[in-house]
Design an enzyme around this catalytic site. Structure first.
Site, PDB file in Angstrom:
ATOM      1  CG  ASP A 217      -0.487   5.982  -2.168  1.00  0.00           C
ATOM      2  OD1 ASP A 217      -1.087   5.159  -2.901  1.00  0.00           O
ATOM      3  OD2 ASP A 217      -1.075   6.832  -1.470  1.00  0.00           O
TER       4      ASP A 217
ATOM      5  CG  ASP B 108      -1.775   1.202   1.335  1.00  0.00           C
ATOM      6  OD1 ASP B 108      -2.353   1.584   0.305  1.00  0.00           O
ATOM      7  OD2 ASP B 108      -1.867   1.794   2.428  1.00  0.00           O
TER       8      ASP B 108
END
Ligand code: IPM
Ligand code: MG
Length: 371
Positions: free
Chosen positions: A249, A245
């Site tokens: 990003d 995750d």
């Protein structure tokens, strides 16, 4: 080909970007004589508002029966700033991932020469950057037992992984690496975490079945640095849920805008396709969000159906918009085009209408794009 696609527009900019993908998929269907049947379902803050549940059973049932799911984004600021909220939009997405057993989240990171100036990295670092993050999506700290003591002064989130959970995504990632540059990097924190040591052991065992793939191992803190220092060294990155995750990003800024990155989540049955960006509530309803993350996710959906030529055509169209300055506000805050206009341009392109006929002044006036 005939396919049933469940559309979950979600919150914030989710609906407006997803509509562009549906437009493009309709153009693909028309051009190729395919039938795509779309059915719309609720998830996220909009589902809480309408039903009290972030993921109504009807959405799960439809998703389980579909050939693919096209998803926009979820989230609402009223929940972000309220840590005591009992029901949260994100619970919907996590439950959907678990219900569909979407254990592998695939996030490709590509760079576009036309957008080099937007990247925080120097242009020479961007050449040949092309890697894919394989993020485990249904295990780890996201799904472990969560506890808070009665006084509210202590909290815990368990991080659990089983050999099976690691094996199934590792096989998918190794097979993918075989189709690419044959390099796989496992990102973990094996110097500290027991779960990471299990990941390392399982990946080392599985690597023997893929002797043509070169495997290396990086601690997540070092990986976070290497992604910025020298991103072209990576081919396939394999990692657990939360590291994936965070790193995805981080990696998304390399290409110049978070709005560009697509993703696919695959599992045992139906697969789900979504841009990696969030619901961006500040832009909701303004027709300014970048639809490319969603449209490129639709391209991944077509790849999943085996429609590789059509998927390639969408990627070509997206590149064409970027090269010709047809970009949204995140990319050019002065001379920008609307979300819906980019969607139209890309569907025109995949319909075979020649880009040479496009008159920019009419696009700015929101008239027909093809004259
Ligand atoms: C993502 C998002 C989600 C996640 C949130 C919305 C729960 O950040 O898909 O990367 O953390 O997985
Ligand atoms: Mg995320």
């Amino acid at each position: 080909m005939e396919k049933n696609i469940v559309v979950i527009e979600g919150d914030g900019i989710g609906p407006e970007v997803t509509r562009q993908s549906v437009k493009v998929l309709n153009a693909v269907a028309q051009a190729g004589g395919h039938e795509f049947h779309f059915s719309y379902h609720l998830m996220g803050a909009c589902a809480i508002d309408k039903t009290g549940d972030p993921l109504p059973d009807a959405t799960i049932a439809a998703a389980l029966n579909s050939d693919a799911i096209l998803f926009g984004a979820i989230g609402h600021p009223k929940y972000d700033s309220d840590p005591t909220a009992k029901v949260r939009p994100e619970q919907g997405l996590l439950k959907l991932r678990k219900s569909l057993q979407l254990f592998a989240n695939i996030r490709p990171v590509t760079t576009y020469p036309a957008l080099q100036h937007l990247s925080p990295l120097k242009a020479k670092m961007l050449e040949d950057v092309d890697f894919v993050i394989f993020r485990e999506l249904t295990g780890g700290i996201y799904f472990g037992k969560k506890e808070v003591n009665p006084e509210g002064t202590q909290a815990s989130d368990d991080c659990i992984y089983t050999r099976d959970e690691i094996e199934r995504i590792a096989h998918v990632a190794f097979k993918h690496a075989q189709q690419r540059r044959k390099k796989l990097t496992l990102v973990d924190k094996a110097n500290v975490l027991e779960t990471s040591r299990l990941w390392r052991k399982v990946v080392q065992d599985i690597a023997r079945q893929y002797s043509d793939v070169k495997v290396d191992f990086l601690f997540v803190d070092n990986a976070a640095m290497q992604i910025i220092l020298n991103p072209k060294q990576f081919d396939v990155i394999l990692t657990e849920n939360m590291f994936g995750d965070i790193l995805s990003d981080e990696a998304s800024v390399i290409s110049g805008s978070l709005g560009l990155l697509p993703s696919a989540s695959i599992g045992k049955s139906s697969a789900l396709f979504e841009p990696i960006h969030g619901s961006y509530p500040q832009a909701a309803g303004k027709d300014i969000a970048n639809p490319l993350g969603s449209i490129l996710s639709a391209a991944m959906l077509l790849d999943h159906f085996g429609l590789h030529a059509e998927a390639g055509r969408i990627r070509e169209a997206a590149l064409w918009t970027l090269q010709n300055g047809f970009v949204t506000k995140d990319i050019d805050p002065i001379n920008f085009y609307f979300t819906s206009t980019i969607g139209e341009l890309i569907s025109d392109y995949v319909s075979g209408k020649t880009p040479g006929d496009i008159h920019k002044e009419n696009i700015a006036l929101r008239k027909s794009t093809i004259i």
